[in-house]
Design an enzyme around this catalytic site. Structure first.
Site, PDB file in Angstrom:
ATOM      1  N   THR A   1      -0.610  -0.002   7.030  1.00  0.00           N
ATOM      2  CA  THR A   1      -0.216  -0.949   5.981  1.00  0.00           C
ATOM      3  C   THR A   1       0.091  -2.306   6.599  1.00  0.00           C
ATOM      4  O   THR A   1       0.666  -2.396   7.682  1.00  0.00           O
ATOM      5  CB  THR A   1       1.010  -0.449   5.186  1.00  0.00           C
ATOM      6  OG1 THR A   1       1.443  -1.528   4.340  1.00  0.00           O
ATOM      7  CG2 THR A   1       2.166  -0.004   6.064  1.00  0.00           C
ATOM      8  N   GLY A   2      -0.310  -3.349   5.888  1.00  0.00           N
ATOM      9  CA  GLY A   2      -0.132  -4.716   6.376  1.00  0.00           C
ATOM     10  C   GLY A   2      -1.338  -5.503   5.923  1.00  0.00           C
ATOM     11  O   GLY A   2      -2.199  -4.955   5.219  1.00  0.00           O
TER      12      GLY A   2
ATOM     13  N   GLY B   1      -4.693  -6.418   5.516  1.00  0.00           N
ATOM     14  CA  GLY B   1      -5.822  -5.576   5.871  1.00  0.00           C
ATOM     15  C   GLY B   1      -6.821  -6.192   6.819  1.00  0.00           C
ATOM     16  O   GLY B   1      -7.445  -5.477   7.625  1.00  0.00           O
TER      17      GLY B   1
ATOM     18  N   ARG C   1     -12.520  -8.807  -3.015  1.00  0.00           N
ATOM     19  CA  ARG C   1     -11.923  -8.675  -1.665  1.00  0.00           C
ATOM     20  C   ARG C   1     -11.517  -7.210  -1.420  1.00  0.00           C
ATOM     21  O   ARG C   1     -10.870  -6.591  -2.246  1.00  0.00           O
ATOM     22  CB  ARG C   1     -10.698  -9.585  -1.559  1.00  0.00           C
ATOM     23  CG  ARG C   1      -9.980  -9.503  -0.189  1.00  0.00           C
ATOM     24  CD  ARG C   1      -8.863  -8.500  -0.198  1.00  0.00           C
ATOM     25  NE  ARG C   1      -8.132  -8.443   1.069  1.00  0.00           N
ATOM     26  CZ  ARG C   1      -7.260  -7.496   1.369  1.00  0.00           C
ATOM     27  NH1 ARG C   1      -6.999  -6.532   0.522  1.00  0.00           N
ATOM     28  NH2 ARG C   1      -6.646  -7.512   2.534  1.00  0.00           N
ATOM     29  N   VAL C   2     -11.927  -6.699  -0.269  1.00  0.00           N
ATOM     30  CA  VAL C   2     -11.552  -5.329   0.101  1.00  0.00           C
ATOM     31  C   VAL C   2     -10.829  -5.386   1.440  1.00  0.00           C
ATOM     32  O   VAL C   2     -11.309  -6.042   2.375  1.00  0.00           O
ATOM     33  CB  VAL C   2     -12.801  -4.421   0.207  1.00  0.00           C
ATOM     34  CG1 VAL C   2     -12.416  -3.026   0.680  1.00  0.00           C
ATOM     35  CG2 VAL C   2     -13.521  -4.341  -1.142  1.00  0.00           C
ATOM     36  N   GLY C   3      -9.698  -4.723   1.536  1.00  0.00           N
ATOM     37  CA  GLY C   3      -8.941  -4.697   2.791  1.00  0.00           C
ATOM     38  C   GLY C   3      -9.296  -3.472   3.622  1.00  0.00           C
ATOM     39  O   GLY C   3     -10.380  -2.893   3.497  1.00  0.00           O
ATOM     40  N   ASP C   4      -8.352  -3.066   4.445  1.00  0.00           N
ATOM     41  CA  ASP C   4      -8.588  -1.933   5.350  1.00  0.00           C
ATOM     42  C   ASP C   4      -8.400  -0.575   4.687  1.00  0.00           C
ATOM     43  O   ASP C   4      -8.924   0.440   5.165  1.00  0.00           O
ATOM     44  CB  ASP C   4      -7.599  -2.012   6.526  1.00  0.00           C
ATOM     45  CG  ASP C   4      -6.147  -1.948   6.036  1.00  0.00           C
ATOM     46  OD1 ASP C   4      -5.823  -2.638   5.035  1.00  0.00           O
ATOM     47  OD2 ASP C   4      -5.342  -1.211   6.626  1.00  0.00           O
TER      48      ASP C   4
ATOM     49  N   THR D   1       0.869  -1.182   0.000  1.00  0.00           N
ATOM     50  CA  THR D   1       0.000   0.000   0.000  1.00  0.00           C
ATOM     51  C   THR D   1       0.901   1.226   0.000  1.00  0.00           C
ATOM     52  O   THR D   1       2.067   1.120   0.391  1.00  0.00           O
ATOM     53  CB  THR D   1      -0.874  -0.002   1.292  1.00  0.00           C
ATOM     54  OG1 THR D   1      -1.754  -1.099   1.247  1.00  0.00           O
ATOM     55  CG2 THR D   1      -1.696   1.255   1.454  1.00  0.00           C
TER      56      THR D   1
HETATM   57  N1  ASP Z   1      -3.597  -3.161   3.824  1.00  0.00           N
HETATM   58  C1  ASP Z   1      -3.560  -3.533   2.433  1.00  0.00           C
HETATM   59  C2  ASP Z   1      -4.672  -4.506   2.153  1.00  0.00           C
HETATM   60  O1  ASP Z   1      -4.895  -5.400   2.939  1.00  0.00           O
HETATM   61  C3  ASP Z   1      -2.252  -4.120   2.032  1.00  0.00           C
HETATM   62  C4  ASP Z   1      -1.005  -3.505   2.625  1.00  0.00           C
HETATM   63  O2  ASP Z   1      -1.063  -2.489   3.268  1.00  0.00           O
HETATM   64  O3  ASP Z   1       0.072  -4.071   2.449  1.00  0.00           O
HETATM   65  O4  ASP Z   1      -5.299  -4.389   1.128  1.00  0.00           O
END
Ligand code: ASP
Length: 290
Positions: free
Chosen positions: A209-210, A212, A187-190, A159
């Site tokens: 970031t990480g 989600g 699929r939707v993350g954070d 991200t």
């Molecule tokens: N947080 C993002 C997601 O899960 C990915 C990321 O930040 O690495 O879509």
């Protein structure tokens, strides 16, 4: 206080990849210098975070915009969000296909609609109506920054994010992502979820970031603000606490956090987080490793 400003950027947290980070770090340093000039001359935090995230989307160094990877059926579905701290206006798009700058689509949602989050075809419709630049040939345009996981079975992701404080004391945050490599369609993350992957109010601005799913389950970005607001914690304790909560669930990643006094914290528990900071107090750093 009047001349106080600060800016932090990130290009994603994750495992250590056998690659040279010099190009991505040099680009981030360039963006920090640009942001420094603009904030020092009084430009609004919202404008600065928006345009720096556009630059991070375009550069292809990170898993966002041009550097994103396709989902499980070979389509690029991207998520982004933007938030203005003083007004708490926010806009977000999820599963957007066919446009170069998802963060600009998110800003359109914030400014041109009565909504906060628009997904899929609806998001594309808004982007088309406002003539955002299209991606006509995705396989040619996108240059995935990461194509294979470091460890077998690992969920690779990335991200970009930007947070800023301007000389009028306004905070803003913007973020954009390609999400997980090979993700399930839809699929939707954070990242586009206000409160989970992004937050800005009159006290703090946060971009996460990480993976989600963990940030969604801990409402991580807003949690930093709550710890400051209700728990009376300083930014370091608040951001460390929010990350510890995520750690307890087995999640990894990181966050960039900024308060209205210009303090910046960038905690992460992943092996790496591409990050940079510049402040009116003279702090300037760009790093990937611990
Ligand atoms: N947080 C993002 C997601 O899960 C990915 C990321 O930040 O690495 O879509």
């Amino acid at each position: 206080m009047a001349e106080n400003w600060a800016l932090a950027l990130h290009g994603g947290a994750g495992p250590l990849r056998p690659r040279d980070h010099a190009g991505a770090e040099a680009h981030m340093a360039e963006l920090l210098r640009e942001g420094q000039t603009r904030l020092a001359r009084g430009e609004a935090a919202l404008e600065v975070v928006h345009s720096l995230v556009i630059a991070l989307e375009e550069c292809g160094h990170h898993i966002a915009g041009r550097g994103s990877s396709p989902n499980a059926i070979g389509q690029w579905e991207l998520d982004a969000a933007i938030m203005d701290g003083r007004s708490r206006n926010a806009g977000a798009v999820a599963s957007l296909r066919g446009f170069k700058s998802p963060v600009t689509a998110a800003r359109l949602v914030m400014e041109e609609t009565k909504h906060v989050l628009i997904v899929g075809k609806g998001a594309a419709m808004i982007a088309r109506e406002h003539k955002l630049e299209r991606v006509h040939k995705p396989k040619k345009y996108y240059k995935p920054a990461v194509t294979i996981p470091v460890k077998k079975g690992e969920l690779s992701h990335g991200t970009v994010g930007a947070i800023a404080l301007d000389t009028k004391g306004r905070l803003a945050a913007a973020t954009s992502t390609g999400g997980l490599l090979g993700k399930t369609p839809g699929r939707v993350g954070d990242t586009p979820i206000i409160g989970a992957g992004i937050w800005a109010d009159e006290r703090v601005a946060v971009c996460c970031t990480g993976q989600g799913e963990y940030f969604l389950r801990t409402n991580a970005a807003a949690d930093v603000s709550s710890r400051v607001r209700y728990g009376k914690q300083n930014l370091k304790a608040a951001s460390d606490g929010a990350l510890e909560d995520l750690n307890l669930l087995g999640g990894d990643g990181g966050m960039i956090c900024l308060d209205v006094l210009g303090h910046v914290e960038m905690p992460f528990n992943a092996e790496t987080m591409k990050r940079g900071v510049v402040t009116s107090a003279g702090r300037f750093e760009v790093a990937t490793m611990r």
